[in-house]
Design a protein around this motif. Structure first.
Motif, mmCIF file in Angstrom:
data_model
loop_
_atom_site.group_PDB
_atom_site.id
_atom_site.type_symbol
_atom_site.label_atom_id
_atom_site.label_comp_id
_atom_site.label_asym_id
_atom_site.label_seq_id
_atom_site.Cartn_x
_atom_site.Cartn_y
_atom_site.Cartn_z
ATOM 1 N N LYS A 1 0.822 -1.200 0.000
ATOM 2 C CA LYS A 1 0.000 0.000 0.000
ATOM 3 C C LYS A 1 0.864 1.262 0.000
ATOM 4 O O LYS A 1 0.606 2.208 -0.746
ATOM 5 C CB LYS A 1 -0.911 -0.025 1.226
ATOM 6 N N ARG B 1 2.447 -10.908 -1.955
ATOM 7 C CA ARG B 1 1.288 -11.324 -1.167
ATOM 8 C C ARG B 1 0.023 -10.664 -1.696
ATOM 9 O O ARG B 1 -1.014 -11.308 -1.843
ATOM 10 C CB ARG B 1 1.565 -10.885 0.275
ATOM 11 N N ALA C 1 -8.250 -14.489 -2.027
ATOM 12 C CA ALA C 1 -8.113 -14.801 -0.596
ATOM 13 C C ALA C 1 -6.923 -14.054 -0.016
ATOM 14 O O ALA C 1 -5.844 -14.036 -0.613
ATOM 15 C CB ALA C 1 -7.935 -16.301 -0.403
ATOM 16 N N TYR C 2 -7.117 -13.443 1.146
ATOM 17 C CA TYR C 2 -5.996 -12.814 1.841
ATOM 18 C C TYR C 2 -4.973 -13.878 2.207
ATOM 19 O O TYR C 2 -5.330 -14.986 2.606
ATOM 20 C CB TYR C 2 -6.483 -12.103 3.101
ATOM 21 N N GLN C 3 -3.695 -13.534 2.066
ATOM 22 C CA GLN C 3 -2.633 -14.515 2.252
ATOM 23 C C GLN C 3 -1.886 -14.303 3.560
ATOM 24 O O GLN C 3 -1.682 -13.185 3.990
ATOM 25 C CB GLN C 3 -1.638 -14.401 1.086
ATOM 26 N N ALA C 4 -1.452 -15.409 4.142
ATOM 27 C CA ALA C 4 -0.600 -15.324 5.325
ATOM 28 C C ALA C 4 0.828 -15.038 4.882
ATOM 29 O O ALA C 4 1.268 -15.559 3.863
ATOM 30 C CB ALA C 4 -0.650 -16.632 6.090
ATOM 31 N N PRO C 5 1.560 -14.194 5.630
ATOM 32 C CA PRO C 5 2.911 -13.836 5.194
ATOM 33 C C PRO C 5 3.856 -15.034 5.130
ATOM 34 O O PRO C 5 4.811 -15.022 4.368
ATOM 35 C CB PRO C 5 3.374 -12.811 6.219
ATOM 36 N N TYR C 6 3.573 -16.081 5.922
ATOM 37 C CA TYR C 6 4.534 -17.195 5.935
ATOM 38 C C TYR C 6 4.471 -18.068 4.686
ATOM 39 O O TYR C 6 5.242 -19.000 4.546
ATOM 40 C CB TYR C 6 4.405 -18.041 7.209
ATOM 41 N N TYR C 7 3.545 -17.775 3.760
ATOM 42 C CA TYR C 7 3.588 -18.482 2.485
ATOM 43 C C TYR C 7 4.633 -17.884 1.553
ATOM 44 O O TYR C 7 4.845 -18.375 0.459
ATOM 45 C CB TYR C 7 2.218 -18.457 1.806
ATOM 46 N N SER D 1 6.048 -13.841 11.130
ATOM 47 C CA SER D 1 4.843 -14.653 11.310
ATOM 48 C C SER D 1 5.106 -15.782 12.303
ATOM 49 O O SER D 1 6.232 -16.098 12.622
ATOM 50 C CB SER D 1 4.430 -15.235 9.971
ATOM 51 N N TYR D 2 4.057 -16.365 12.761
ATOM 52 C CA TYR D 2 4.209 -17.506 13.663
ATOM 53 C C TYR D 2 3.132 -18.534 13.396
ATOM 54 O O TYR D 2 2.254 -18.289 12.587
ATOM 55 C CB TYR D 2 4.178 -17.055 15.118
#
Lengths: 288, 313
Positions: free
Chosen positions: B254, B290, B299-305, B312-313
């Motif tokens: 952003k 991401r 779909a919103y993505q998790a940073p750990y992908y 991330s955890y």
């Protein structure tokens, strides 16, 4: 002399701060007599996204707290609600509950938090294990929090149900993004104010208000949410199950039509804690 | 506090290049965040931002292996072939030859190297020039130098410009990026003045760059805007196009889109490509990927992908 009525535009508790919805939209809430009472934030999928970011930030720190400390903090949250029980009862009466039933719900909510506060440093002894193996290994299983849990709270007993869904998840170090009841959001908003004055770190519990149909699909597909819990109808269950399968997340969804009884003894259990845990088994070599 | 003689030389410089309206700049950049960018433009912006990234690692603990994996990421940021390569990798001079080995010679991804005793610049000029020459000899396509802030703040503008000119000569055919280190220049007036001093001695297509990323305050929309306007005014005066690189502190997709809005509205479409505008960043690329993945899957993505998301955890 007559007073002007003090109507409200409350904010929701996300990431340790009180926010308006990202779109700045609100929807009107009427009291039991049908009079306008407050403008409630109409959160959308973008607020859900932001709440997940906040939860992700808070997660590692919360999970690293000692179990004992998490118990202290949950107990303190119960204290906060106990001390403001009258105000919370009034919020429930606003949604149509009888005063006696409202008081009973607040008491049960406080007791539920105390119950899980007690479990924080005990569930590991029950759910973890040393496993017998036929080789020279010390084999043990420990639990870990899953991460961020999505909660979708029902309209009936809105406070007790919300707390019963949130408390077991945060007991083990998960963080929660919860969508409060659409028709009775006020107790959840008040709960946010109490969360802010408990010692719970900001972002561990995030509460959104708004319409389910605007957020269900994002709850389903957001890959950062690791588990979903809540009370939903058949259509919502289907949407959540499909999205959860795609993003590989665990679901524990109760059916609206079953009218779950949150006062029942079975509504609190160590197995509700287990629902948002991952198990890790380790083989450690030992000497003869 | 400036000595009296340097105060006079600053006054002369400000009279030449014009002052900056601080309130006006801040009002202006506050508006950029309110632009509504819809799907097609957003997708274009995200991909353009990826192509503008100088993927950076500038740490004492950098190893040849880490640089090699950074280069792989630069060449192929994402599974999706529609996602472009990044503009460049940005490393310390000692890592340039490792980056060259990892990237090969036949690649569009350029190698940028910080040089001139980065980040402080506090070394003898001879040493700084030797560092530049060594980096170019090892295969660097671009050199990121720091200006002599001490000389600038003392009002010794000639010294500062001579040093930049010496580095330009040492660069040979390599592109030069001049880091102003805006947080140490303290005011918008100084940032504008330093931009002009640098632009007068560098070549068309060379860059001015906000900061090293090693101080507390890095690229902000405000100082980005001051520098963009300096580039615009310099271009209108002389016809020489200078490129721009904000660096440090740009972490989210952003933010990067907001910076691109600033470029479009200040300099126009001619600057919306990676020859004229770059982002110096390390974690920005993951967030861009991401968001691109979100745009394509819904779909919103998790940073750990995405790689290297330690938060991330």
């Amino acid at each position: 002399m007559s007073r002007l009525p003090i109507t409200k535009t409350p904010k929701v508790y996300v990431g340790g701060a009180f926010i308006r919805s990202e779109s700045a939209r609100v929807y009107p809430l009427k009291d039991a007599a049908g009079e306008f009472y407050a403008n409630i934030p109409q959160c959308t999928r973008k607020d859900l996204r932001n709440a997940v970011e906040a939860a992700a930030k808070a997660g590692p720190g919360w999970a690293k707290r000692t179990a004992y400390n998490r118990g202290q903090i949950l107990y303190r949250l119960a204290e906060m609600i106990e001390a403001r029980g009258g105000e919370m009862s009034a919020a429930l009466v606003l949604g149509g509950a009888k005063p006696a039933a409202a008081a009973r719900e607040v008491t049960a909510s406080v007791d539920r938090l105390i119950y899980y506060a007690g479990w924080t440093d005990k569930y590991e002894q029950v759910l973890g294990n040393v496993n017998p193996v036929a080789a020279p290994y010390f084999n043990f299983t420990v639990t870990e929090p899953m991460g961020i849990v999505g909660v979708i709270a029902p309209d009936s007993t809105p406070l007790l149900a919300l707390i019963s869904l949130v408390a077991p998840a945060i007991t083990s170090g998960n963080t929660v993004v919860a969508l409060a009841s659409t028709t009775q959001p006020y107790p959840a908003i008040l709960l946010g104010e109490m969360l802010a004055t408990s010692d719970l770190p900001g972002g561990v519990v995030n509460i959104l208000t708004g319409f389910r149909k605007e957020m269900i699909s994002t709850f389903a597909t957001h890959t950062h949410l690791r588990a979903l819990g809540g009370v939903v109808n058949a259509d919502e269950r289907k949407a959540l199950a499909l999205g959860a399968a795609d993003s590989v997340k665990r679901t524990h969804l109760l059916k609206t039509e079953d009218k779950p009884d949150w006062f029942a003894d079975t509504a609190q259990s160590v197995y509700a804690i287990r629902d948002t845990l991952e198990f890790k088994t380790t083989w450690h070599p030992i000497g003869a | 506090m400036l000595a009296r003689s340097s105060r006079r030389s600053f006054q002369r410089l400000f009279d030449q290049v014009g002052p900056v309206d601080q309130i006006g700049i801040e009002e202006r950049v506050a508006k950029y965040g309110t632009r509504s960018i819809k799907k097609g433009a957003k997708l274009w912006g995200l991909k353009t931002a990826v192509s503008m990234v100088d993927l950076t690692t500038l740490e004492g603990k950098d190893t040849p292996g880490k640089v090699a994996s950074l280069c792989q990421k630069a060449l192929r940021p994402h599974d999706d072939p529609a996602v472009p390569q990044v503009a460049a990798v940005c490393v310390y001079p000692a890592m340039v030859r490792h980056a060259r080995r990892a990237l090969g010679s036949d690649t569009a991804v350029r190698i940028a190297s910080v040089a001139t005793a980065f980040p402080s610049g506090q070394a003898p000029l001879k040493t700084r020039l030797a560092e530049v020459k060594a980096a170019v000899a090892d295969g660097a396509d671009e050199i990121d130098m720091v200006i002599n802030r001490g000389a600038f703040l003392a009002g010794e503008f000639g010294l500062m410009q001579d040093e930049i000119a010496a580095v330009v000569a040492a660069c040979g055919s390599a592109t030069l990026k001049v880091i102003l280190e805006v947080s140490e220049l303290e005011t918008y007036d100084n940032i504008r003045a330093a931009s002009f001093l640098a632009m007068r001695v560098i070549r068309p297509g060379d860059f001015i760059k906000t900061s090293t990323g090693k101080t507390s305050l890095n690229a902000t929309l405000g100082n980005n805007q001051v520098m963009l306007e300096a580039i615009r005014d310099f271009y209108l005066d002389s016809g020489i196009p200078i490129a721009m690189k904000p660096a440090g502190g740009i972490r989210t997709a952003k933010q990067s889109l907001t910076f691109l809005i600033a470029v479009k509205e200040t300099l126009g479409d001619a600057w919306l490509n990676n020859a004229r505008y770059r982002f110096g960043a390390s974690s920005l690329l993951n967030d861009l990927l991401r968001q691109l993945e979100k745009e394509s899957t819904g779909a919103y993505q998790a940073p750990y992908y995405f790689s290297e998301a330690a938060e991330s955890y």
